[in-house]
Motif scaffolding. Structure first.
Motif, PDB file in Angstrom:
ATOM      1  N   UNK A 267     -43.424 -17.968  13.583  1.00 51.99           N
ATOM      2  CA  UNK A 267     -43.002 -19.331  13.927  1.00 51.99           C
ATOM      3  C   UNK A 267     -41.863 -19.786  13.025  1.00 51.99           C
ATOM      4  N   UNK A 268     -41.964 -19.489  11.730  1.00 51.02           N
ATOM      5  CA  UNK A 268     -40.898 -19.855  10.800  1.00 51.02           C
ATOM      6  C   UNK A 268     -39.642 -19.036  11.077  1.00 51.02           C
ATOM      7  N   UNK A 269     -39.819 -17.758  11.387  1.00 56.15           N
ATOM      8  CA  UNK A 269     -38.666 -16.906  11.687  1.00 56.15           C
ATOM      9  C   UNK A 269     -37.894 -17.450  12.885  1.00 56.15           C
ATOM     10  N   UNK A 270     -38.597 -17.790  13.944  1.00 56.31           N
ATOM     11  CA  UNK A 270     -37.905 -18.281  15.136  1.00 56.31           C
ATOM     12  C   UNK A 270     -37.214 -19.610  14.860  1.00 56.31           C
ATOM     13  N   UNK A 271     -37.883 -20.500  14.130  1.00 55.93           N
ATOM     14  CA  UNK A 271     -37.266 -21.790  13.810  1.00 55.93           C
ATOM     15  C   UNK A 271     -35.997 -21.593  12.989  1.00 55.93           C
TER      16      UNK A 271
END
Length: 312
Positions: A267-271
């Motif tokens: 989730x952090x990677x995509x954001x």
């Protein structure tokens, strides 16, 4: 004038002709009914064929959607942790029994649930994902509705419940009691079923149905070998949404990916990739944009381990 015998013979002939005419008419009507029956049968067969084709097309569409959802797990399974998880997900799917995915916050659980679904005998059925944190999904009435409850919609496929422990106890209890013996269900929890029961977050009826078939999903920090492929997969989708063509990733930006711990997982990677892409004017996200959005500009100064001339 005709003789009496001739009149009698003519009458008999008329009777025979009438009988023959009536029989011919009956045969004609029978043949007409036969033709009508044949026509109706042909129409019914055509409708059955159309329905069969529609069901097959629907199954193909459902499988294509499931394959799309499973792509992140399939294109980025180079690390030992991801390979192990992938093999175990397929094994659990082939078993055809309820599965629990134990996942820390931010891990992409839907792609792993899709892998389980595609490995099962239900792969052509609906893969239905329900987010239990959404208030409208929590009332027991949502699940007990006979026509369109998640249990009914996914009865030929796989039902995925994200954060099932958030559901009210009565809703959990109903799901546990209403699940068919051969139901395909994947439940996502932050810890094991036993631990959630001990914490009184999972109803025992539901826990009994889930059993002990669990897959602990790896953290992104355990998947260093997967980072580049996963980032490129996400940037491809992000680029198509933002500007109708994929974004690339520079060598320096790839080094930034590997230097950061990604505590928020996928989730952090995509954001971070979305924010970096919005700052990018060229065709590839560079280290400067990526390091800026993850809050550590010094990472942009790191020399890539596989830079030209490094010999690796």
């Amino acid at each position: 004038p005709l003789a009496y015998e001739e009149v009698v013979l003519l009458r008999r002939l008329a009777v025979h002709l009438g009988t023959a005419t009536g029989a011919a008419a009956q045969l004609a009507r029978s043949r007409a009914r036969e033709l009508e029956a044949e026509t109706a049968m042909a129409r019914a067969e055509a409708q059955v064929s159309e329905l069969t084709d529609a069901i097959e097309r629907s199954g193909l569409r459902q499988r294509a959607l499931s394959e799309h959802l499973a792509r992140p797990a399939q294109v980025a399974s180079y690390s030992p942790a991801a390979q192990t998880a992938h093999l175990e997900a397929e094994r659990l799917g082939q078993g055809g029994l309820p599965v629990t995915l134990v996942a820390p916050p931010g891990v992409d659980t839907v792609c792993w649930a899709a892998v389980i679904h595609l490995a099962s005998a239900r792969q052509d059925g609906t893969l239905l994902v329900v987010d239990a944190t959404v208030p409208s999904e929590q009332p027991i009435e949502r699940w007990s509705e006979l026509s369109d409850s998640p249990l009914q919609v996914a009865r030929e496929g796989t039902l995925v419940i994200l954060d099932a422990h958030v559901l009210p106890a009565e809703t959990q209890r109903y799901i546990g009691s209403a699940l068919a013996s051969d139901a395909g269900i994947v439940v996502v929890l932050p810890s094991t079923v036993d631990a959630m029961v001990a914490a009184e977050l999972i109803d025992e009826h539901l826990a009994d149905r889930l059993g002990d078939r669990a897959l602990v999903l790896p953290l992104l920090a355990q998947r260093a070998e997967d980072l580049r492929a996963l980032a490129l997969h996400k940037l491809s989708r992000i680029g198509v949404r933002l500007r109708a063509r994929p974004f690339g990733l520079s060598l320096a930006a790839q080094q930034v990916l590997n230097e950061y711990a990604w505590p928020g997982n996928e989730a952090e990677l995509e954001a971070a990739l979305v924010r970096a892409a919005l700052k990018t004017e060229g065709d590839a996200v560079d280290a400067e944009q990526l390091a800026e959005v993850i809050g550590d500009p010094s990472l942009a100064e790191t020399e890539p381990k596989w830079a030209a001339g490094s010999g690796s």
